[in-house]
Design a protein around this motif. Structure first.
Motif, PDB file in Angstrom:
ATOM      1  N   ARG A  34       0.914  -1.313  -0.421  1.00  0.00           N
ATOM      2  CA  ARG A  34      -0.042   0.391   0.132  1.00  0.00           C
ATOM      3  C   ARG A  34       1.145   1.325   0.186  1.00  0.00           C
ATOM      4  O   ARG A  34       0.450   2.199  -0.801  1.00  0.00           O
ATOM      5  N   ASN A  35       1.867   1.019   0.794  1.00  0.00           N
ATOM      6  CA  ASN A  35       2.885   2.454   0.853  1.00  0.00           C
ATOM      7  C   ASN A  35       3.178   2.779  -0.419  1.00  0.00           C
ATOM      8  O   ASN A  35       3.548   4.089  -1.066  1.00  0.00           O
ATOM      9  N   GLY A  36       3.838   1.774  -1.316  1.00  0.00           N
ATOM     10  CA  GLY A  36       4.572   1.761  -2.666  1.00  0.00           C
ATOM     11  C   GLY A  36       3.316   2.326  -4.256  1.00  0.00           C
ATOM     12  O   GLY A  36       4.071   3.551  -4.549  1.00  0.00           O
ATOM     13  N   LEU A  37       2.289   1.567  -3.482  1.00  0.00           N
ATOM     14  CA  LEU A  37       0.695   1.952  -4.406  1.00  0.00           C
ATOM     15  C   LEU A  37       0.798   3.332  -4.292  1.00  0.00           C
ATOM     16  O   LEU A  37       0.780   4.860  -5.375  1.00  0.00           O
ATOM     17  N   SER A  38       1.231   4.437  -2.966  1.00  0.00           N
ATOM     18  CA  SER A  38       0.304   5.671  -2.564  1.00  0.00           C
ATOM     19  C   SER A  38       1.788   6.149  -3.286  1.00  0.00           C
ATOM     20  O   SER A  38       1.422   7.579  -3.919  1.00  0.00           O
ATOM     21  N   LEU A  39       2.616   6.449  -3.782  1.00  0.00           N
ATOM     22  CA  LEU A  39       4.006   6.945  -4.024  1.00  0.00           C
ATOM     23  C   LEU A  39       3.950   6.740  -5.255  1.00  0.00           C
ATOM     24  O   LEU A  39       3.621   7.889  -6.018  1.00  0.00           O
ATOM     25  N   TYR A  40       3.250   5.552  -5.959  1.00  0.00           N
ATOM     26  CA  TYR A  40       2.721   5.684  -7.683  1.00  0.00           C
ATOM     27  C   TYR A  40       1.692   7.018  -7.832  1.00  0.00           C
ATOM     28  O   TYR A  40       1.914   6.856  -8.664  1.00  0.00           O
ATOM     29  N   PHE A  41       0.579   6.296  -6.673  1.00  0.00           N
ATOM     30  CA  PHE A  41      -0.339   7.833  -6.758  1.00  0.00           C
ATOM     31  C   PHE A  41       0.034   9.260  -6.895  1.00  0.00           C
ATOM     32  O   PHE A  41      -0.120   9.820  -7.763  1.00  0.00           O
ATOM     33  N   TYR A  42       0.657   9.356  -5.825  1.00  0.00           N
ATOM     34  CA  TYR A  42       1.387  10.326  -5.308  1.00  0.00           C
ATOM     35  C   TYR A  42       2.201  10.859  -6.978  1.00  0.00           C
ATOM     36  O   TYR A  42       1.952  12.366  -6.842  1.00  0.00           O
ATOM     37  N   ILE A  43       3.410  10.467  -7.455  1.00  0.00           N
ATOM     38  CA  ILE A  43       3.715  10.565  -8.719  1.00  0.00           C
ATOM     39  C   ILE A  43       2.820  11.693 -10.132  1.00  0.00           C
ATOM     40  O   ILE A  43       2.810  12.442 -10.665  1.00  0.00           O
ATOM     41  N   THR A  44       1.898  10.852  -9.989  1.00  0.00           N
ATOM     42  CA  THR A  44       0.648  11.445 -11.168  1.00  0.00           C
ATOM     43  C   THR A  44       0.553  12.630 -10.748  1.00  0.00           C
ATOM     44  O   THR A  44       0.100  13.317 -11.527  1.00  0.00           O
ATOM     45  N   MET A  45       0.321  12.934  -9.359  1.00  0.00           N
ATOM     46  CA  MET A  45       0.011  14.530  -9.072  1.00  0.00           C
ATOM     47  C   MET A  45       0.496  15.365  -9.436  1.00  0.00           C
ATOM     48  O   MET A  45       0.376  16.769  -9.703  1.00  0.00           O
ATOM     49  N   VAL A  46       2.321  14.567  -9.494  1.00  0.00           N
ATOM     50  CA  VAL A  46       3.490  15.895 -10.005  1.00  0.00           C
ATOM     51  C   VAL A  46       3.911  15.610 -11.590  1.00  0.00           C
ATOM     52  O   VAL A  46       3.866  16.812 -12.691  1.00  0.00           O
ATOM     53  N   PHE A  47       3.558  14.457 -12.132  1.00  0.00           N
ATOM     54  CA  PHE A  47       4.331  14.628 -13.564  1.00  0.00           C
ATOM     55  C   PHE A  47       2.834  13.631 -14.121  1.00  0.00           C
ATOM     56  O   PHE A  47       2.326  13.055 -13.940  1.00  0.00           O
ATOM     57  N   SER A  48       2.491  14.354 -15.748  1.00  0.00           N
ATOM     58  CA  SER A  48       2.000  13.962 -16.652  1.00  0.00           C
ATOM     59  C   SER A  48       2.286  13.475 -17.553  1.00  0.00           C
ATOM     60  O   SER A  48       3.210  13.763 -18.001  1.00  0.00           O
ATOM     61  N   ALA A  49       1.609  12.332 -18.365  1.00  0.00           N
ATOM     62  CA  ALA A  49       2.032  11.879 -19.823  1.00  0.00           C
ATOM     63  C   ALA A  49       1.646  12.884 -20.891  1.00  0.00           C
ATOM     64  O   ALA A  49       2.426  12.656 -21.915  1.00  0.00           O
TER      65      ALA A  49
END
Length: 306
Positions: free
Chosen positions: A122-137
């Protein structure tokens, strides 16, 4: 006895003085709140009045709370028999309701999973989703994927590309779920309840405040969204309300098509714009009072807990 009597009298005088101070402070608080409320409400009242004003009165006197003449010409244009506005209104309502419900459920599922201690990563997934808040494809991959999955020039193009949950909303739900005692989860597991049953029969009802909050966010986003119509819709019959009204206001030819069959050659301009504002903002304004208590509670609790 005299000393005690003087003490009682002094307490009473202090109490009266404190009460007077409280009344004065409450008066100023209510006064400023009233002014702020008026500052918020008066523009909406002006928009409503102008939408029912005659175009000639607006041209001569400008926007006024007391127009020289009243007219429903703008609303007749919007909801004429040949107008596309009612269809666009129905499409937008359908998109808003379906998109909001599904997006809220997806967000709840993701937030519950990331708050569940049984989820190992769950902590790794939280970091993954947080990255999408900063970077966009970027826009191009989004457009290509929308076409590949069949969300192009149909009503699903207004729902599915915006269906993925906002990470901010997901973290609100996750923090809210973390504030719920783990004993509920453990007791349900002892009784033999599965993960899905625990999530939807125990946690979902308890999460109604934060779910109402994010549902309001999603509903406003879907209702005001015209970008998907610009990028993914070519057929005007599938336009959302915002996109159709944007075309009507910006193009005289579009306005003429909406007003086809009307007897006037010069459709109302300013009153039409105000009527369009009333039509678009009305449902959201009517929805908010029913969700206000959940909205405030969900924002405070979801932002603090966890």
């Amino acid at each position: 006895m005299a000393a005690s009597a003087n003490a009682i009298q002094l307490r009473r005088s202090n109490k009266i003085q404190k009460s007077t101070g409280e009344k004065v402070s409450q008066f100023f608080i209510y006064f400023f709140i009233t002014l702020f409320a008026l500052a918020c409400v008066v523009p909406f009242i002006l928009v409503l009045i102008v939408s029912f004003s005659e175009e000639k009165s607006i041209t001569i006197n400008g926007y006024s709370f007391f127009p020289d003449g009243w007219s429903t010409a703008a609303y007749e244009l919007l909801f004429a028999p040949s107008s596309s506005v009612p269809r666009a209104y129905g499409i937008t309502i359908f998109v808003t309701v379906v998109g909001t419900v599904v997006a809220t459920l997806i967000t709840f599922g993701a937030g519950y999973t990331l708050a569940n201690k049984q989820c190992r990563y769950r902590n790794g997934l939280s970091l993954y989703f947080y990255i999408t808040m900063v970077f966009s494809a970027g826009l191009v991959p989004w457009y290509m994927i929308s076409q590949i999955i069949g969300c192009y020039n149909n009503i699903w193009a207004l729902i599915v590309p915006s269906l993925l949950f906002s990470p901010f909303n997901m973290f609100l739900v996750r923090n809210f779920v973390r504030g719920i005692p783990d004993a509920l989860n453990e007791s349900a597991r002892i009784d033999g309840a599965g993960e899905v049953r625990i999530a939807f029969t125990i946690y979902l009802p308890l999460c109604l405040p934060v779910l109402a909050t994010i549902a309001l966010f999603y509903a406003i986003g879907y209702w005001n969204n015209y970008f998907n119509s610009v990028m993914l819709i070519n057929d005007q019959d599938n336009y959302s309300l915002q996109m159709l009204l944007f075309n009507i206001q910006s193009e005289i030819t579009a306005m003429s098509r909406v007003a086809q069959g009307a007897t006037r050659s010069n459709p109302p301009g300013e009153s039409f714009k105000m009527a369009a504002c009333v039509v678009t903002m009305g449902p959201i304004i009517l929805l908010y009072p029913f969700l206000q208590k959940y909205f405030v509670k969900g924002m405070v609790v979801g932002a603090v807990k966890g």
